[in-house]
Structures are given as C-alpha cells and as structure tokens.
Write an enzyme that holds these catalytic residues in place. Structure first.
Site, PDB file in Angstrom:
ATOM      1  N   ARG A  48       5.216 -14.788   5.689  1.00 25.93           N
ATOM      2  CA  ARG A  48       6.326 -15.554   5.107  1.00 25.93           C
ATOM      3  C   ARG A  48       6.918 -14.777   3.939  1.00 25.93           C
ATOM      4  O   ARG A  48       8.113 -14.690   3.765  1.00 25.93           O
ATOM      5  CB  ARG A  48       5.861 -16.945   4.649  1.00 25.93           C
ATOM      6  N   TYR A 101      33.468 -23.075   6.455  1.00 30.57           N
ATOM      7  CA  TYR A 101      32.649 -23.376   7.629  1.00 30.57           C
ATOM      8  C   TYR A 101      32.081 -24.801   7.524  1.00 30.57           C
ATOM      9  O   TYR A 101      31.585 -25.193   6.463  1.00 30.57           O
ATOM     10  CB  TYR A 101      31.524 -22.339   7.737  1.00 30.57           C
ATOM     11  N   ASP A 173      31.118 -15.089   1.993  1.00 29.36           N
ATOM     12  CA  ASP A 173      30.617 -15.238   3.358  1.00 29.36           C
ATOM     13  C   ASP A 173      31.403 -14.245   4.217  1.00 29.36           C
ATOM     14  O   ASP A 173      32.596 -14.421   4.465  1.00 29.36           O
ATOM     15  CB  ASP A 173      30.831 -16.686   3.833  1.00 29.36           C
ATOM     16  N   LYS A 198      25.980 -14.374  14.440  1.00 28.45           N
ATOM     17  CA  LYS A 198      27.292 -14.036  14.994  1.00 28.45           C
ATOM     18  C   LYS A 198      27.406 -12.534  15.278  1.00 28.45           C
ATOM     19  O   LYS A 198      26.672 -12.025  16.087  1.00 28.45           O
ATOM     20  CB  LYS A 198      28.381 -14.544  14.053  1.00 28.45           C
TER      21      LYS A 198
HETATM   22  C1  LIG Z   1      27.920 -19.880  11.775  1.00 31.14           C
HETATM   23  C2  LIG Z   1      28.381 -19.730  10.395  1.00 31.14           C
HETATM   24  C3  LIG Z   1      27.575 -20.107   9.312  1.00 31.14           C
HETATM   25  C4  LIG Z   1      26.211 -20.744   9.502  1.00 31.14           C
HETATM   26  O1  LIG Z   1      25.292 -19.882  10.093  1.00 31.14           O
HETATM   27  P1  LIG Z   1      24.090 -20.361  11.061  1.00 31.14           P
HETATM   28  O2  LIG Z   1      23.453 -19.069  11.452  1.00 31.14           O
HETATM   29  O3  LIG Z   1      24.699 -21.102  12.199  1.00 31.14           O
HETATM   30  O4  LIG Z   1      23.192 -21.218  10.243  1.00 31.14           O
HETATM   31  C5  LIG Z   1      28.057 -19.899   8.037  1.00 31.14           C
HETATM   32  N1  LIG Z   1      29.281 -19.362   7.822  1.00 31.14           N
HETATM   33  C6  LIG Z   1      30.080 -19.003   8.834  1.00 31.14           C
HETATM   34  C7  LIG Z   1      31.423 -18.426   8.538  1.00 31.14           C
HETATM   35  C8  LIG Z   1      29.671 -19.178  10.155  1.00 31.14           C
HETATM   36  O5  LIG Z   1      30.492 -18.839  11.155  1.00 31.14           O
END
Ligand SMILES: *Cc1c(COP(=O)(O)O)cnc(C)c1O
Length: 386
Positions: A48, A101, A173, A198
């Site tokens: 962890r 998001y 982000d 993603k």
């Molecule tokens: C998908 C996404 C998130 C969240 O990520 P997860 O891996 O689904 O928890 C945060 N910000 C953006 C822009 C996203 O597309």
C-alpha cells in the site's frame, strides 16, 4: 539532454532487471517484503505504501509532465480527493469550473455538504466572476481544460498568475490532453491530476489516477496521505498503465489525425448543426488552445438536427462507434451527454452549461478513418430518411 516525450514514454523501466536481463520490467505482485534482519527494513515494506511496479509508472508519469514525482492512485477521483485531503481544511475554499467533470462536481459538492471545505463554482472565462471568487482567498484553484463535453478552453498561464497573486495552489486536470498535448506545470500550474483511465492507459481496461507535483514537500505529503487513507493503485493496474503509456504518443497522434478528418466530414453534413472542436476558427477558445496546446486533441462534440427519434435512429445505425461513457481508448466511443455522462445534472444546470439534448460527444479512436466515415454516412442516411 532532456529526452522528448515519445522517448520517455517508451523507455521507462526498460532494461532495469538485473536478475534475468528482462527488457520489459516484470510485475511485482507481492503485498509484503521481508526484513533481511531484525529492525532492518528494505526500501519497501508493504505494497500500500510502496510497490516497485507502481514506482516505475510514477517515475514515468512525473517525467512525462516535468514534475519531481507522482502518486498513482486507484482512480482519477481518488487522486482529486487526495489533493483536497492534503491541502484543504474545514472552511478553506476551492474554486472549480462550473462545467467541470461530473464526478469532480459531485465530490466537491458532497464534501462541502459535510463541512470538509467550501467550493465556489465559476465560469473561469468570466473575468469578473473569477475575480469575485478569488477575493474569497481560495487555497486551491482547480482548472480543467479543455472542458467536457463542449471543449471550452481556459488560459492556464493567465489563471495561474491570478491564483498565485492570492496565494492559491493551481491544480490542473490534464486528462483530456495528456502530457503529449499540454504541459500545465510549464504554464504555471503547481499540481497536475489525471484520470489515467483515459488517454494515459488508452486501452479502456483499468481505472486509475495520478497526482504529479513540482515540490518535494508536497510530494512527501501526498505520498504520506495516499498510504494513510489507502488510495494507492494496485500492482496489476500500475503494470497495465506502464504498458499503455509506451504507445501514448503514436496513439494520440493517430486519434487527433482521425478527429480532424471526422470534423472535416461532419462539416459537410446537413444534419449537423454545430461542431465543438478547438481547431475550428469559430471555436471560442481557438486562439488560447493554439497557444497553450501542442495539438487540438481527439475529443469532439456536435449537435444533431432533429427530434429525439432522429438521434435514436442515428445512434442505432452506428456499428464502429460504441455508445458508452469514458474516453481516450483506442476504440471510438460516442456518448449522449444529456442521458449519460451529464444525466446527474438538473436540466437547468445542463442548460446553463450549454449541454443540449441534441449534443453528441465522440472520443475518436485509431480505427481506419474511412471506415469511421462510412459508418457515419450510413447513420446519417438512416436519420435523414426519418
Ligand atoms: C474520468 C475523469 C475523471 C475521473 O477519473 P476516474 O478515473 O473515472 O475516477 C476526472 N476528470 C476528468 C476530466 C475525467 O474525464
């Protein structure tokens, strides 16, 4: 000499195995590590807190974004939650985009409801609204650019300057761009967060996140808290992520090339009302995107003329565009934000954000572009006949 993104992406972790000379690093699944002697811990004691496979992917991601280090987490949401846990106390303010998001929107709101911190949602391109929010002395200014699903662009350099004037940390982000197309740390941001689910992984087979920063003390605090609350990612997901990152640059190039071809095609279609893609000169953020991005990316949205039945017919005739949420994988996905990703928003809130019932969002993959166009043509023909 500092290496370029494509080289960093490929070479991380290669040829580091001293036991067998493996070119590709092995995966270290062990949850625990032996002590060679009494009171003699090794570098790792428990997975962890630290795991060699996760270490490798953290190093790769930090290098790709130009940070001093990274913490890879179980999801993008846990990465964002970790940042808020480390840097916000009850009463502190975070400023977030009004069209961020959906998961982030829900997290900030629900944490505010339980008193963890306060959130102010603003249209960050509305200068007076932004200044008013900055006057509240925020601890964090959270940026997400391009935004989802309308690809609105925020000027990272400009907003970072304003945020730093009031002593706030800037968190960006960078999920929609990846480090191939945008480097927020170089533009003034302090901390980067990604949903690695993603583009970074790119194969739609893990859920993971990362926090990357420029300051060693912040990295120490983030790592300590990630272990404390237990949000670090597992070895197998870390391994798949490291493997996915090796092809990041060619994937993004092909996805972006296909996106431009699809946009060119969509512009010729009479059923297409409006296209949202930052490469288009009529896109409100075109000039800022050109300045701060190394490309326009592979996400696009468009409005389809007609009733809900027309949209249903169009979607049901697509065979290469999977109707699904998420984005950034090698396969093309299409999404109807109003009933899918943004269904949690009230109709009123969707209207304010500009998300209409006729909006469709595409995450462009790396299939043959002509096949994608042929598929769209069949769907447009069917929808036209309705
Ligand atoms: C998908 C996404 C998130 C969240 O990520 P997860 O891996 O689904 O928890 C945060 N910000 C953006 C822009 C996203 O597309």
């Amino acid at each position: 000499m500092t290496k370029k993104t494509a080289t960093i992406a490929i070479h991380n972790g290669l040829n580091e195995d001293t036991q067998f000379g493996c070119v590709v690093p092995p995966i270290y699944l062990s949850s625990t590590y032996n002590f060679p002697e009494f009171n003699q811990p090794r570098e790792h004691d428990y997975s962890r807190r630290g795991n060699p496979t996760r270490d490798m992917v953290q190093k790769a991601l930090a290098e790709l974004e130009g940070g001093v280090g990274a913490v890879v987490t179980s999801s993008g949401m846990s990465a964002i939650h970790l940042i808020c846990t480390v840097f916000l106390q009850p009463g502190d303010v975070i400023i977030a985009p009004h069209d961020c998001y959906g998961g982030s929107y829900r997290l900030f709101n629900s944490q505010q409801e339980r008193g963890a911190y306060r959130v102010i949602f603003v249209d960050q391109n509305d200068e007076s609204a932004l200044q008013k929010a900055l006057a509240q002395q925020p601890k964090i200014v959270f940026i997400e650019t391009p935004s989802n699903p309308l690809l609105r662009i925020t000027d990272i350099e400009k907003i970072s300057e304003l945020a730093h004037q009031v002593g706030a940390l800037v968190v960006a982000d960078n999920t929609f761009m990846s480090p191939v197309l945008q480097k927020p740390l170089a533009l003034g941001a302090d901390i980067i967060v990604h949903s690695c689910t993603k583009y970074l992984n790119g194969h739609s087979d893990i859920v993971a996140g990362v926090v990357i920063c420029q300051c060693r003390k912040q990295l120490e605090d983030l790592s300590w808290w990630a272990n404390n609350i237990g949000v670090t990612s597992g070895a197998f997901d870390s391994y798949l992520l490291l493997r996915g990152i090796r092809t990041l640059v060619p994937r993004i190039r092909l996805q972006q090339e296909n996106a431009q071809i699809l946009v060119d095609y969509l512009q010729t279609q009479s059923l297409v009302e409006k296209i949202y893609y930052p490469a288009l000169k009529n896109h409100a953020g075109h000039n800022i995107a050109k300045k701060q991005q190394q490309g326009f990316g592979a996400m696009l949205s468009f409005e389809l003329k007609g009733t809900e039945q027309v949209i249903k017919t169009f979607l049901s005739h697509l065979t290469l565009f999977t109707l699904a949420e998420s984005l950034g994988g090698v396969e093309t996905l299409i999404c109807h934000p109003a009933t899918m990703t943004h269904a949690g928003m009230s109709e009123e809130a969707r209207k304010t954000a500009g998300i209409s019932a006729s909006l469709l969002r595409i995450s462009v993959g790396i299939e043959d572009s002509q096949d994608l166009i042929n598929d769209l043509q069949i769907a447009f023909d069917a929808a036209t006949k309705r």
